[in-house]
Write a protein that holds these residues in place. Structure first.
Motif, short mmCIF file in Angstrom:
data_model
loop_
_atom_site.label_atom_id
_atom_site.label_comp_id
_atom_site.label_asym_id
_atom_site.label_seq_id
_atom_site.Cartn_x
_atom_site.Cartn_y
_atom_site.Cartn_z
N LEU A 36 0.84 -1.19 0.00
CA LEU A 36 0.00 0.00 0.00
C LEU A 36 0.88 1.25 0.00
CD1 LEU A 36 -1.22 -2.12 2.46
CD2 LEU A 36 -3.18 -0.64 2.01
N VAL A 37 0.34 2.32 -0.56
CA VAL A 37 1.04 3.60 -0.61
C VAL A 37 0.09 4.69 -0.14
CG1 VAL A 37 1.87 5.41 -2.18
CG2 VAL A 37 2.72 3.07 -2.40
N ILE A 38 0.59 5.56 0.72
CA ILE A 38 -0.09 6.81 1.02
C ILE A 38 0.66 7.90 0.26
CG2 ILE A 38 -0.62 8.54 2.77
CD1 ILE A 38 -0.95 6.30 4.79
N ASP A 39 -0.04 8.65 -0.55
CA ASP A 39 0.57 9.76 -1.29
C ASP A 39 0.86 10.89 -0.31
OD1 ASP A 39 1.19 11.94 -2.90
OD2 ASP A 39 -0.20 11.34 -4.49
N GLY A 40 2.14 11.07 -0.01
CA GLY A 40 2.54 12.06 0.98
C GLY A 40 3.01 13.38 0.40
N GLY A 46 4.60 11.03 8.92
CA GLY A 46 4.74 10.94 10.38
C GLY A 46 3.43 10.64 11.08
N LEU A 47 3.11 11.45 12.09
CA LEU A 47 1.92 11.22 12.90
C LEU A 47 0.64 11.29 12.07
CD1 LEU A 47 0.74 10.75 15.72
CD2 LEU A 47 0.71 13.23 16.04
N GLU A 48 0.58 12.24 11.15
CA GLU A 48 -0.62 12.36 10.32
C GLU A 48 -0.83 11.11 9.46
OE1 GLU A 48 -2.87 14.52 10.56
OE2 GLU A 48 -1.92 16.05 11.78
N PHE A 251 -7.96 16.31 0.53
CA PHE A 251 -8.18 17.58 1.22
C PHE A 251 -7.10 17.89 2.26
CE2 PHE A 251 -12.35 15.90 -0.02
CZ PHE A 251 -12.79 16.93 -0.84
N PHE A 252 -6.12 16.98 2.40
CA PHE A 252 -5.17 17.15 3.49
C PHE A 252 -4.36 18.43 3.36
CE2 PHE A 252 -1.01 16.58 5.49
CZ PHE A 252 -1.42 16.36 6.80
#
Length: 273
Positions: A36-40, A46-48, A251-252
């Motif tokens: 899995l990937v979170i688009d950062g 980090g915490l978010e 929306f982040f």
């Protein structure tokens, strides 16, 4: 009795700020497990990223969650499963490398791991997860933890709150969860003060963390350094699975911008009064 790990219950998550680098390291991630990937790229990390993982990602069938940054080069496939087997048999909730006392470039809190590589008992943590509780844990108490740190050979600061994500791990420690810490050292101590070699439980190299992922492709010296490490140490490709699942909080970046604006306003009001 040997612990048998169900590969379908393992997932590897990478919060990616630099997709060019991720494309180079991804083929060496351990095979046979979900990716899995979170688009950062919008500032989520980090915490978010941890909050987003526990609150938004579809991980109901996951027992073991492996966090690995895009600048991590895996060297050995089976060693990761051996770590998970040890965690299962000895009831560890977290495995990783101390953020103080182990790596010369990280002299912060030795009681918590750095999230560049970390294995979590996701299933266990999910049953007690509370964002509100976690957010209240970013503090240190003198002599709170009794862990023996005498064998650490790098400086550290037991009161450090250097990383905002420390509260997540301090929360787990205060919940009496067990941590398994891995050994690490500089890859090239005479020429590179960053690249870190992490060892598996059998003291054989498990992975290399190059650091400075965000500089890749932007800073010539860092790009050359990282490419050299990949070219020199990359093993035969491990990963034969389908493409990673990619998730993004659209929306982040706006929420982050509003937070920063609110903080600036509060700071200005504080100076006025």
């Amino acid at each position: 009795m040997e612990t048998r790990i169900d590969y379908s219950k393992i997932a590897l998550l990478t919060t990616v700020a630099n997709f060019d680098l991720y494309e180079k390291t991804r083929p060496y991630q351990p095979a046979g497990i979900r990716k899995l990937v979170i688009d950062g790229r919008g500032g989520m990390y980090g915490l978010e990223s941890l909050f987003y993982t526990f609150e938004k990602l579809p991980l109901n069938d996951v027992k073991w969650l492996v966090l690995a940054d895009e600048d991590v080069l895996f060297l050995e496939n089976r060693a990761l499963v051996k770590i998970i087997e040890e965690m299962e048999s000895a009831n560890y909730t977290v495995a990783g490398v101390r953020d103080g006392g182990t790596m010369p470039n990280r002299r912060h809190n030795p009681y918590v791991p750095n999230t560049f590589f970390c294995v979590l008992d996701y299933q266990n943590i999910s049953t007690i997860y509370s964002r509100k509780e976690i957010q209240k844990q970013q503090y240190s108490n003198p002599n709170e933890f009794t862990e023996d740190l005498k064998n650490l050979n790098v400086e550290f600061d037991v009161t450090s709150l250097y990383e905002p994500y420390y509260c997540f791990f301090l929360w787990l420690k205060r919940k009496n969860q067990r941590f398994l810490f891995l050994n690490a050292e500089l890859l090239h101590p005479d020429t590179d003060e960053l690249a870190t070699k992490v060892y598996a439980l059998d003291n054989k190299p498990l992975l290399i963390h190059t650091w400075y992922a965000r500089a890749y492709g932007k800073n010539a010296a860092q790009t050359k350094r990282i490419d050299s490490i990949i070219d020199t140490y990359a093993p035969d490709s491990n990963d034969h699975s389908k493409e990673a699942e990619v998730y993004k909080d659209e929306f982040f970046k706006y929420k982050l911008g509003l937070r920063k604006l609110k903080k600036r306003i509060q700071n200005k009001l504080g100076k006025l009064f």
